[in-house]
Write a protein that holds these residues in place. Structure first.
Motif, PDB file in Angstrom:
ATOM      1  N   ILE A   1      -5.247  -2.696  -1.761  1.00 26.10           N
ATOM      2  CA  ILE A   1      -6.145  -2.386  -0.640  1.00 26.10           C
ATOM      3  C   ILE A   1      -6.031  -3.464   0.436  1.00 26.10           C
ATOM      4  O   ILE A   1      -6.124  -3.177   1.631  1.00 26.10           O
ATOM      5  CB  ILE A   1      -7.600  -2.197  -1.127  1.00 26.10           C
ATOM      6  CG1 ILE A   1      -7.648  -0.983  -2.064  1.00 26.10           C
ATOM      7  CG2 ILE A   1      -8.545  -2.007   0.049  1.00 26.10           C
ATOM      8  CD1 ILE A   1      -9.007  -0.697  -2.662  1.00 26.10           C
TER       9      ILE A   1
ATOM     10  N   GLU B   1      -3.468  -2.332   2.607  1.00 23.30           N
ATOM     11  CA  GLU B   1      -3.920  -1.194   3.411  1.00 23.30           C
ATOM     12  C   GLU B   1      -4.721  -1.710   4.625  1.00 23.30           C
ATOM     13  O   GLU B   1      -4.534  -1.265   5.748  1.00 23.30           O
ATOM     14  CB  GLU B   1      -4.782  -0.259   2.545  1.00 23.30           C
ATOM     15  CG  GLU B   1      -5.187   1.014   3.277  1.00 23.30           C
ATOM     16  CD  GLU B   1      -6.041   1.958   2.415  1.00 23.30           C
ATOM     17  OE1 GLU B   1      -6.338   1.628   1.247  1.00 23.30           O
ATOM     18  OE2 GLU B   1      -6.413   3.027   2.935  1.00 23.30           O
TER      19      GLU B   1
ATOM     20  N   HIS C   1     -10.310   4.464  -4.676  1.00 22.09           N
ATOM     21  CA  HIS C   1      -8.996   4.107  -5.226  1.00 22.09           C
ATOM     22  C   HIS C   1      -8.995   4.060  -6.749  1.00 22.09           C
ATOM     23  O   HIS C   1      -7.960   4.231  -7.372  1.00 22.09           O
ATOM     24  CB  HIS C   1      -8.574   2.722  -4.711  1.00 22.09           C
ATOM     25  CG  HIS C   1      -7.817   2.758  -3.422  1.00 22.09           C
ATOM     26  ND1 HIS C   1      -6.550   2.274  -3.296  1.00 22.09           N
ATOM     27  CD2 HIS C   1      -8.161   3.231  -2.197  1.00 22.09           C
ATOM     28  CE1 HIS C   1      -6.135   2.435  -2.046  1.00 22.09           C
ATOM     29  NE2 HIS C   1      -7.099   3.013  -1.361  1.00 22.09           N
TER      30      HIS C   1
ATOM     31  N   HIS D   1     -14.894   2.829  -0.520  1.00 23.53           N
ATOM     32  CA  HIS D   1     -13.460   3.082  -0.437  1.00 23.53           C
ATOM     33  C   HIS D   1     -12.729   2.515  -1.659  1.00 23.53           C
ATOM     34  O   HIS D   1     -11.799   3.124  -2.180  1.00 23.53           O
ATOM     35  CB  HIS D   1     -12.925   2.457   0.860  1.00 23.53           C
ATOM     36  CG  HIS D   1     -11.437   2.454   0.974  1.00 23.53           C
ATOM     37  ND1 HIS D   1     -10.678   1.334   0.712  1.00 23.53           N
ATOM     38  CD2 HIS D   1     -10.563   3.433   1.295  1.00 23.53           C
ATOM     39  CE1 HIS D   1      -9.395   1.629   0.884  1.00 23.53           C
ATOM     40  NE2 HIS D   1      -9.286   2.889   1.235  1.00 23.53           N
ATOM     41  N   PHE D   2     -13.197   1.364  -2.130  1.00 22.81           N
ATOM     42  CA  PHE D   2     -12.590   0.741  -3.310  1.00 22.81           C
ATOM     43  C   PHE D   2     -12.732   1.671  -4.527  1.00 22.81           C
ATOM     44  O   PHE D   2     -11.789   1.901  -5.274  1.00 22.81           O
ATOM     45  CB  PHE D   2     -13.258  -0.611  -3.586  1.00 22.81           C
ATOM     46  CG  PHE D   2     -12.433  -1.541  -4.425  1.00 22.81           C
ATOM     47  CD1 PHE D   2     -11.638  -2.500  -3.831  1.00 22.81           C
ATOM     48  CD2 PHE D   2     -12.441  -1.455  -5.812  1.00 22.81           C
ATOM     49  CE1 PHE D   2     -10.855  -3.363  -4.596  1.00 22.81           C
ATOM     50  CE2 PHE D   2     -11.670  -2.304  -6.591  1.00 22.81           C
ATOM     51  CZ  PHE D   2     -10.872  -3.266  -5.975  1.00 22.81           C
TER      52      PHE D   2
ATOM     53  N   ALA E   1     -12.704   0.289   4.965  1.00 25.02           N
ATOM     54  CA  ALA E   1     -12.098  -0.366   3.796  1.00 25.02           C
ATOM     55  C   ALA E   1     -12.641  -1.774   3.562  1.00 25.02           C
ATOM     56  O   ALA E   1     -12.249  -2.439   2.610  1.00 25.02           O
ATOM     57  CB  ALA E   1     -10.588  -0.409   3.961  1.00 25.02           C
TER      58      ALA E   1
ATOM     59  N   GLU F   1      -6.132  -3.743  -7.828  1.00 29.98           N
ATOM     60  CA  GLU F   1      -6.382  -2.902  -6.651  1.00 29.98           C
ATOM     61  C   GLU F   1      -6.677  -3.750  -5.416  1.00 29.98           C
ATOM     62  O   GLU F   1      -6.431  -3.319  -4.289  1.00 29.98           O
ATOM     63  CB  GLU F   1      -7.550  -1.951  -6.943  1.00 29.98           C
ATOM     64  CG  GLU F   1      -7.516  -0.670  -6.141  1.00 29.98           C
ATOM     65  CD  GLU F   1      -6.320   0.227  -6.501  1.00 29.98           C
ATOM     66  OE1 GLU F   1      -5.849   0.160  -7.655  1.00 29.98           O
ATOM     67  OE2 GLU F   1      -5.867   0.957  -5.611  1.00 29.98           O
TER      68      GLU F   1
ATOM     69  N   TYR G   1       0.838  -1.194   0.000  1.00 25.72           N
ATOM     70  CA  TYR G   1       0.000   0.000   0.000  1.00 25.72           C
ATOM     71  C   TYR G   1       0.876   1.247   0.000  1.00 25.72           C
ATOM     72  O   TYR G   1       0.566   2.240  -0.619  1.00 25.72           O
ATOM     73  CB  TYR G   1      -0.917  -0.033   1.215  1.00 25.72           C
ATOM     74  CG  TYR G   1      -1.697   1.239   1.441  1.00 25.72           C
ATOM     75  CD1 TYR G   1      -2.628   1.675   0.495  1.00 25.72           C
ATOM     76  CD2 TYR G   1      -1.525   1.995   2.591  1.00 25.72           C
ATOM     77  CE1 TYR G   1      -3.344   2.837   0.699  1.00 25.72           C
ATOM     78  CE2 TYR G   1      -2.242   3.153   2.795  1.00 25.72           C
ATOM     79  CZ  TYR G   1      -3.156   3.576   1.845  1.00 25.72           C
ATOM     80  OH  TYR G   1      -3.853   4.726   2.050  1.00 25.72           O
TER      81      TYR G   1
END
Lengths: 424, 416
Positions: free
Chosen positions: B131, B134, B63, B59-60, B165, B127, A303
């Motif tokens: 994520i 994250e 991004h 949230h996705f 998230a 992604e 990230y």
């Protein structure tokens, strides 16, 4: 109001740096003292801003001091410590509203400056010692700061890398001190550390906003009259290139591992800084940087993966949060990207980094806090550089200089915090 | 198009509120003497709007919206030198940049990307990896865990209990088609707001908006929300063991659920009460600090949004249970005896000053303008509220703010 930066030396090793403007609703004053960073004194020194922030002779308890701040329309006092090369900077920053918002024509800014100087020069002491009850409370809080810092794994991993990379040097010390060191701080030892700091530390007072800097400087001079200043020389050692790269691994029960890589920046002196800054930004600064666009976006490895340069000690750090099984791939790829910068960086890459750095420097003068931060970052420099001057130096950097700067970077230490499964 | 200038004499300042022909709300706050500009484009859609879609979708999307089939927005912002970012909260998603130069060009990029989504199954998959990392990072942050454990325990059904998230598992279910249907539902211009603060003007902003978004009335309208949530907390206590050296806690007092957001006055009053009763200028705070039960990290927050209202205390403490009991005793005492008048006046003055201080901060002002659009207040109202608020109001509000029998204590403890 003048909207320019001004520096005035008010006593030996004491300067007032200001930016006066009337476009803000607030003012900002910070008091900064740089002293040598030394493992033997750091635990006493680190407590100084915090013990001072508790009380003054006039407001002899934390409660009374906080009530005074509230009556000054919620003015804030914020103590902190920071590492600056081989120096430790003790800092108390104050924010307050502008005079025109007072209910009764009070000169809020001057009242706040007086309170800040009282906090620094007129602490609530008994003879040559701080009060036992306050020191006891501050020892506990200092140890708690040290403990809670460890809760932040990103910070923890960075500190551990620095400890390893600079083992045996003052720079390896944690600015928050050590548990043993703090436990042995006494009312007397803390007071003598405080006395040493205000007589021999390098002092810089920053002022930003609708503040009459001359009046504040005059006020400061009146406090300094009774102090015999004997400033100490502050010196930082910088290693130009790395010896053999070292690798340190540790395990901890966490979900995500942390990778921290320390590089020697190949920095001879301050004049090398602009090209290293541009190079480091291109390598791992913004979203257009190599580390973000390749390691994160193309390879989907993490990230965050970014690089930053520690100007005052001449080194660069790359940090990333990473799964254990991806660590080796990341370590290799990060070095590949550095090599890319040294060999294949383009004019387009250079332009993006230069624009980003220059654009950011243009926003500095839009908040009092950023102006304070800008001045603070130059506490060791003889001359204060304005954001415009900095932008000019950045703009003059060429692609060849950036490539050379990248080629001069050498890997020193790899620190890997490995996420471990919990054993039930 | 409708344009209104909103002035404040005390601050000697004004901003413009515009309802654009497309239905978009636009705020422009020119600040004389500033060399930078901050712009933020947001939609009234966040993690709590998760009905029928995987947790973490809002949230996705955040991004993914800075991408197109050719080039991503970050590459374009890199050409102009702007600093761009995006964030997702419980009830909104915002895209923003700050810049010194090239404002119009940057605004064009921002509006263009957010209103022209581009997703493929491949870009979605990529992604998921980022994520996923994250999410794993936040799982190691005790302050994040202590908060979400509190929300999970205090709320039984309300989606505020879902991590913003989502989870590694929930985001694995997200597809490109789902993202497109969320765009249709939540990203209509009538559900969005744009705020630009700093070195700019109404003319400049409108020229770009007209060019990129056109002037036709956009389809879609404000999305409404409804939540069913019992009054009672789900659990009174929740704990987790992590790699921490010192326990952390979050204590939350839950209030009844209303679909609408609280008013500005209610928010400011509730926060003011927290400082009057528990703040740094109280005996209560200083005694706990001196006795070693709390550190300066201790603080209270009125944590609210659509369908949730929670007054929350957080901090580090060796003895969270003791601190929680002391807070409850203090609440009972102040409900019985009222807030001290001197405390109230001092804190009111201090909050007034802090509100004034906020008017320097162009980032904060732009964010607040978007929020004001979604929550239905006016930016300068805050200063008037502080001038008119009374002790009687505070004493009344206290009684609904705190039910000592309806709270949750969440604790993160060191591993043994």
């Amino acid at each position: 109001m003048k909207n320019t930066f001004t520096t005035v030396e008010v006593a030996s090793g004491v300067r007032v740096c200001s930016y006066e403007t009337d476009r803000f609703t607030t003012g900002r004053i910070s008091f900064n003292i740089a002293v040598p960073l030394d493992p033997n004194s750091v635990s006493n020194n680190t407590m100084i801003p915090f013990i001072l922030n508790r009380s003054t002779k006039e407001y002899p308890s934390y409660l009374e001091l906080n009530k005074k701040l509230a009556s000054l329309y919620g003015a804030t006092l914020t103590p902190s410590v920071a590492k600056y090369g081989d120096s430790l900077v003790l800092r108390i920053a104050m924010s307050m509203i502008g005079n025109k918002f007072s209910f009764d024509d009070e000169d809020i800014l001057l009242s706040c400056a007086k309170l800040l100087f009282d906090v620094i020069f007129s602490p609530n002491v008994s003879g040559d010692a701080f009060l036992e009850s306050e020191v006891e409370a501050e020892r506990r809080l200092a140890i708690e700061r040290l403990i809670t810092e460890k809760n932040d794994k990103r910070r923890y991993a960075l500190n551990r890398m620095i400890e390893e990379m600079f083992a045996g040097e003052p720079y390896a010390s944690n600015v928050l001190g050590t548990e043993e060191g703090i436990a042995s701080v006494t009312c007397e030892s803390l007071y003598s550390a405080y006395k040493a700091a205000i007589t021999s530390g390098r002092i810089q007072v920053n002022i930003a906003g609708s503040v009459d800097a001359t009046a504040v400087a005059d006020l400061l001079s009146s406090y300094l009259d009774s102090i015999e200043r004997n400033p100490v020389m502050l010196f930082t050692s910088v290693q130009y290139e790395a010896d053999e790269p070292r690798r340190v691994e540790e395990e901890l029960v966490v979900n995500q591992g942390k990778l921290v890589m320390g590089f020697r920046a190949g920095m001879m002196d301050e004049s090398d800084y602009p090209k290293i800054k541009v190079m480091c930004d291109l390598f791992g600064g913004g979203t257009y940087s190599r580390l973000f666009s390749v390691v994160r976006e193309q390879m989907s490895l993490c990230y965050y993966c970014s690089a930053r340069v520690f100007k005052n000690k001449g080194f660069i750090v790359v940090q990333s949060g990473i799964e254990n099984e991806n660590a080796e791939t990341a370590i290799v790829e990060i070095q590949n990207q550095l090599k890319y910068v040294a060999e294949n960086a383009t004019e387009d890459d250079l332009m993006m980094s230069k624009r980003s750095i220059i654009d950011t420097s243009k926003t500095v003068c839009d908040t009092p806090e950023d102006i304070d931060g800008w001045l603070f970052s130059q506490i060791m420099d003889d001359e204060i550089e304005t954001p415009e001057q900095h932008a000019e130096r950045i703009n003059a950097i060429t692609l060849d200089e950036v490539k050379e700067a990248a080629a001069a970077v050498t890997l020193d230490t790899i620190y890997l915090l490995i996420g471990k499964e919990e054993v039930e | 198009m409708e344009l209104r200038e909103i002035k404040n004499e005390l601050l000697d300042s004004s901003y413009f509120e515009i309802t654009h022909d497309t239905g978009l709300k636009i705020f422009v706050y020119p600040k004389t003497g500033y060399s930078s500009t901050y712009a933020i484009f947001g939609t009234d859609y966040g993690s709590i709007d998760a009905d029928g879609i995987p947790n973490g979708t809002a949230h996705f999307l955040e991004h993914k919206l800075f991408e197109s089939d050719e080039v991503d927005a970050f590459q374009l912002f890199a050409q102009t030198g702007a600093n761009a970012n995006a964030y997702t909260t419980f009830d909104r998603t915002c895209y923003l940049f700050s810049c010194g130069d090239n404002f119009k060009e940057n605004l064009k990029i921002l509006l263009d990307f957010v209103t022209h989504p581009y997703f493929t199954e491949e870009t979605v998959r990529k992604e998921q990896g980022i994520i996923g990392q994250e999410i794993r990072m936040y799982q190691d942050e005790p302050s994040w865990q202590v908060l979400f454990n509190l929300l999970r325990a205090a709320y039984q059904k309300h989606p505020v209990r879902i991590d913003i998230a989502g989870t590694v598992e929930s985001i694995a279910d997200i597809t490109a088609d789902m993202l497109y249907s969320c765009i249709d539902k939540f990203y209509s211009l009538g559900n969005m707001a744009l705020a630009c603060v700093g070195n700019t003007s109404v003319e400049e902003v409108l020229a770009v908006v007209d060019e990129v978004l056109g002037t036709d009335k956009a389809s879609g309208a404000r999305v409404t929300r409804h939540f069913d949530e019992p009054y009672e907390v789900g659990q009174a206590y929740i704990e987790e063991h992590m790699a921490v050296a010192m326990p952390q806690f979050a204590l939350g007092f839950k209030e009844p659920t209303y679909d609408e957001r609280p008013s500005l006055r209610e928010k400011l009053l509730s926060t003011l009460i927290l400082d009057c009763v528990f703040g740094e200028t109280t005996e209560f705070y200083n005694k706990l600090l001196d006795d070693g039960y709390i550190s300066p990290s201790f603080g209270g927050e009125y944590f609210t949004g659509p369908g949730f209202r929670l007054t929350m205390f957080t901090g580090d403490s060796r003895e969270p249970q003791y601190v929680a009991e002391e807070i409850k005793l203090r609440i009972k005492d102040v409900i019985a005896n009222g807030i001290n008048e001197d405390d109230f006046e001092r804190v009111r003055r201090s909050h007034y000053g802090r509100a004034i201080m906020d008017y320097n901060d162009i980032d904060g002002l732009a964010n607040e303008l978007v929020l004001s659009s979604f929550e239905g207040f006016k930016l300068f109202d805050e200063i008037d509220v502080y001038k008119s608020i009374t002790l009687e109001e505070a004493n009344e509000r206290l009684k609904e703010q705190f039910d000592v029998n309806n709270c949750t204590l969440s604790v993160v403890l060191p591993k043994e």
